[in-house]
Design an enzyme around this catalytic site. Structure first.
Site, short mmCIF file in Angstrom:
data_model
loop_
_atom_site.label_atom_id
_atom_site.label_comp_id
_atom_site.label_asym_id
_atom_site.label_seq_id
_atom_site.Cartn_x
_atom_site.Cartn_y
_atom_site.Cartn_z
N ILE A 276 52.74 5.69 5.30
CA ILE A 276 53.56 6.90 5.42
C ILE A 276 52.88 8.15 4.88
CG2 ILE A 276 55.78 5.69 5.45
CD1 ILE A 276 56.06 6.13 2.49
N SER A 278 48.71 9.64 3.23
CA SER A 278 47.35 9.32 2.84
C SER A 278 46.75 10.50 2.11
CB SER A 278 46.49 8.98 4.06
OG SER A 278 45.19 8.61 3.70
N ASP A 283 46.41 5.56 -0.51
CA ASP A 283 47.29 5.54 0.65
C ASP A 283 48.67 5.07 0.20
OD1 ASP A 283 45.34 6.23 2.63
OD2 ASP A 283 44.54 4.20 2.48
N LEU A 284 49.72 5.61 0.84
CA LEU A 284 51.08 5.24 0.50
C LEU A 284 51.72 4.51 1.68
CD1 LEU A 284 53.30 5.46 -1.69
CD2 LEU A 284 54.09 7.53 -0.54
N ASP A 391 52.55 16.92 -14.91
CA ASP A 391 52.43 17.47 -13.56
C ASP A 391 53.81 17.56 -12.90
OD1 ASP A 391 51.06 18.60 -11.44
OD2 ASP A 391 50.59 16.68 -10.50
#
Length: 538
Positions: A276, A278, A283-284, A391
């Site tokens: 889903i 990158s 990568d996800l 963050d």
């Protein structure tokens, strides 16, 4: 370059941020290119985070790339960015990253009065400046010493290729062009920090009306070159390697249990469904385990080094020790190098950044307060457990299917450090506290400053300091006390909270316990004043 009062000049940026001349030169060119793209009003500049992406592009390329850049043709940078993106995304069926275009070349020539020796210079219309190609005299001849001199326009083709950087790559590409019948007049080769190349050639020897045919021929030849080196089609080979790796990770993810600490859930291995997102270092994927939707972040093998491995381990450790309604839930991890992955709950609502900047959602005051309270609850819990997020920004706030907002992405700032958008410490310039920008010691109050910027973002649906580059915004925050402009319609109590949270002196900022109490008080006031039908949530 935006508002002249708030813009910081190049000299200020260079003296504040860079001790070496090369970095200073790179920043100067970056700012000039950014200014030129704004003058040209290219559509890409309207994309969220464009300035950050543009600086990341310059950062990963050598200073020589910036020095060779023809600022008047700044739009060529966008083409270079696109080709590098294609090269870094081999799983996409985009084919080789190659661009061919017809350019007008100025050939300047001179014949010396000392004999039949000459020099020639080619000035291409490409995005890089012209170079002297050759001279068979020992010294460069000036026009004043020439009997005959002049220039002429010649159409040539500019070829730009991006691919994985490897030994003898330039030699291979040069041979490939020569075998195609092309006469190379000019060449520029650049290597990126993350292992890719950007090579620009100006060539003759091909019919000017057949530019698309040349691109097609070169794409086929480059693909055959990759086939020869890899032994199988690049996309098919990578897909098979990815499948093997995913199967390995599925079997080796460790899931915490209440009974004995950890266990391997061999009866119901983790399943990968689809990629889903990158990024440069990970990568996800969306996946499932026992019919539960999960998010799986897999670190890229080629990006792993000792620092990233250590930071990944620290992130896993932190997440495995915390549990709160407003913090993304840790599910498991694979910690067997080089197959590192982090598994968390999947939050179908996406990020607050997408909600505000892509979907352009307007939050009613009650909904806005609900988001702020959710974030404050999560941050209060983290600080009570001695965890500084470092963050905090809208992109790291995720929404579940019921509208609950959760703090996510612990440690991501450290992973993204090498992009150049982070400081040597951590964080993202537009949300970063001044003490972090200045590389001073900082504590949990740095998160409070970032929270104020997020709250302003919720109010305005704008990118902080959108008319400034990230570097300009950072210097303005430190040197001029720059803060985003609070809208006139803002609730007086929220104005008070913003000004309290983004104080320059960290000791004057509130804790998240105080922020939460303040927000609950405002929410109570608003609930009493707003009818029930207006109390919509996300």
């Amino acid at each position: 370059m935006g508002d002249t009062e708030s813009c910081c000049n190049i000299k200020a940026i260079s003296s504040e941020w860079n001790q070496n001349g090369k970095q200073k030169q790179k920043i100067e060119v970056y700012l000039k290119v950014l200014s030129r793209l704004r003058e040209l009003n290219v559509p890409e500049i309207m994309a969220p985070g464009f300035e950050d992406d543009l600086w990341a592009h310059f950062y990963r390329l050598p200073t020589r790339y910036a020095l060779d850049m023809n600022v008047e043709r700044a739009q060529y940078v966008l083409m270079h960015k696109r080709l590098l993106h294609i090269a870094r995304t081999p799983a996409a069926s985009t084919g080789p990253a190659v661009e061919v275009r017809l350019v007008q070349v100025v050939v300047i020539y001179a014949l010396t009065n000392l004999g039949n020796k000459y020099f020639m210079q080619v000035c291409s219309a490409s995005g890089v400046t012209c170079k002297s190609l050759h001279s068979n005299s020992q010294n460069k001849v000036s026009p004043q010493d020439s009997d005959i001199q002049g220039n002429m326009m010649r159409p040539m083709h500019e070829i730009t290729i991006s691919t994985n950087d490897k030994p003898k790559l330039l030699s291979q590409l040069t041979s490939l062009l020569s075998e195609t019948g092309l006469d190379i007049q000019e060449a520029h080769a650049f290597s990126t920090l993350d292992g890719y190349s950007l090579d620009v050639f100006v060539v003759g020897g091909w019919a000017v009306e057949e530019t698309e045919k040349l691109k097609h021929v070169l794409a086929n030849k480059i693909q055959k070159l990759e086939l020869k080196e890899n032994g199988s089609p690049p996309l098919a080979k990578l897909a098979e390697q990815e499948k093997i790796r995913m199967n390995f990770i599925s079997r080796h993810v460790i899931f915490p249990t209440r009974e004995n600490g950890v266990s391997t859930s061999e009866a119901s291995w983790l399943r990968f469904e689809k990629k889903i997102a990158s990024g440069p270092f990970s990568d996800l994927y969306k996946g499932t385990l026992c019919n539960q939707d999960l998010a799986i972040k897999v670190l890229k093998q080629e990006s792993l080094d000792e620092n990233i491995h250590r930071e990944f381990s620290q992130e896993v450790y932190i997440l495995s020790k915390i549990q709160h309604r407003n913090v993304v839930k840790f599910v498991g991890a694979c910690t067997k190098p080089p197959n590192l992955c982090l598994v968390t709950e999947y939050l179908s609502g996406g990020s607050m950044y997408d909600l505000l900047h892509k979907q352009k959602t307007v939050l009613a005051l009650p909904s806005l307060l609900k988001v702020a309270i959710d974030v404050s609850e999560g941050m209060k819990y983290l600080h009570q457990n001695d965890i500084i997020h470092r963050d905090l920004k809208s992109a790291n706030l995720l929404i579940d299917k019921t509208g609950v907002v959760k703090v996510a992405d612990f440690g991501v700032a450290r992973v993204r450090n090498r992009s150049g958008i982070m400081t040597a410490e951590t964080g993202t310039y537009r949300w970063m506290a001044p003490e972090v920008i200045e590389h001073k010691p900082y504590d949990h109050k740095a998160d409070v400053f970032s929270f104020a910027i997020v709250l302003w973002e919720l109010l305005t649906r704008k990118l902080p300091y959108e008319h400034l580059s990230p570097l300009q915004a950072a210097v303005g925050v430190v040197q001029k006390g720059l803060r985003p402009k609070i809208p006139r319609h803002c609730h007086p109590k929220l104005v008070e909270l913003l000004q309290w949270c983004w104080q320059q002196d960290p000791s004057l900022r509130p804790s998240f316990s105080e922020i939460l109490e303040f927000l609950l008080h405002i929410s109570k006031m608003v609930c009493q004043a707003v009818p029930d039908e207006m109390m919509n949530v996300i």
